[in-house]
Design an enzyme around this catalytic site. Structure first.
Site, PDB file in Angstrom:
ATOM      1  N   GLY A  91      17.733  66.248 -44.082  1.00  0.00           N
ATOM      2  CA  GLY A  91      16.294  66.481 -44.128  1.00  0.00           C
ATOM      3  C   GLY A  91      15.501  65.288 -44.621  1.00  0.00           C
ATOM      4  CD  GLU A  92      16.598  61.120 -48.918  1.00  0.00           C
ATOM      5  OE1 GLU A  92      16.571  59.911 -49.190  1.00  0.00           O
ATOM      6  OE2 GLU A  92      17.322  61.953 -49.491  1.00  0.00           O
ATOM      7  CB  ALA A  93      12.159  60.419 -43.638  1.00  0.00           C
TER       8      ALA A  93
END
Length: 144
Positions: A91-93
């Protein structure tokens, strides 16, 4: 082996260390990458999180994981779909960024005349991921 898989599914780095120290998997990044790619029962979300880490060993594993794919002659969209079958993007860019940058580099290495540069492939790959996320995310209200 099952204990290591279970540990990986809770805390990936600890699971990898457990499996390496108990000689269930090899200690090279390539051997760990093959374990992640070929072992049933691993949490696909945890695989993606582990591959997206910026710790030195995790980065080497991610590079080995991506380099294990042969995209020669494969359509770009098909290559992305095939690549993402084995894990879920984190989920982390920043983690997505690292993974997709390496994917684009590998795709261009396998298909040297497909894009003017790996940067172009990277922008397209990242854009495809973001558009797909928007299209399938219930939190995005205005879908055109």
């Amino acid at each position: 082996m099952q204990k290591g898989i279970s540990l990986f599914n809770r805390k990936p780095p600890k699971g990898i260390e457990f499996l390496k120290s108990n000689k269930k998997i090899g200690s090279s990044p390539e051997q760990v990458a093959l374990f992640l790619k070929n072992t049933a029962g691993l949490d696909e979300t945890k695989i993606g999180d582990y591959l997206g880490e910026r710790e030195e060993f995790s980065l080497k594993v991610m590079h080995a994981y991506v380099d294990s794919f042969n995209f020669k002659g494969v359509d770009f969209g098909e290559a992305i779909r095939f690549f993402l079958q084995g894990f879920r993007l984190p989920g982390e860019a920043q983690k997505i960024d690292r993974i997709m940058e390496k994917f684009a580099e590998r795709y261009c290495k396998c298909n040297p005349s497909s894009f003017s540069s790996a940067d172009t492939a990277y922008v397209l790959a990242y854009s495809v991921i973001m558009l797909n996320t928007d299209a399938h995310n219930n939190m995005v209200k205005d879908k055109v």
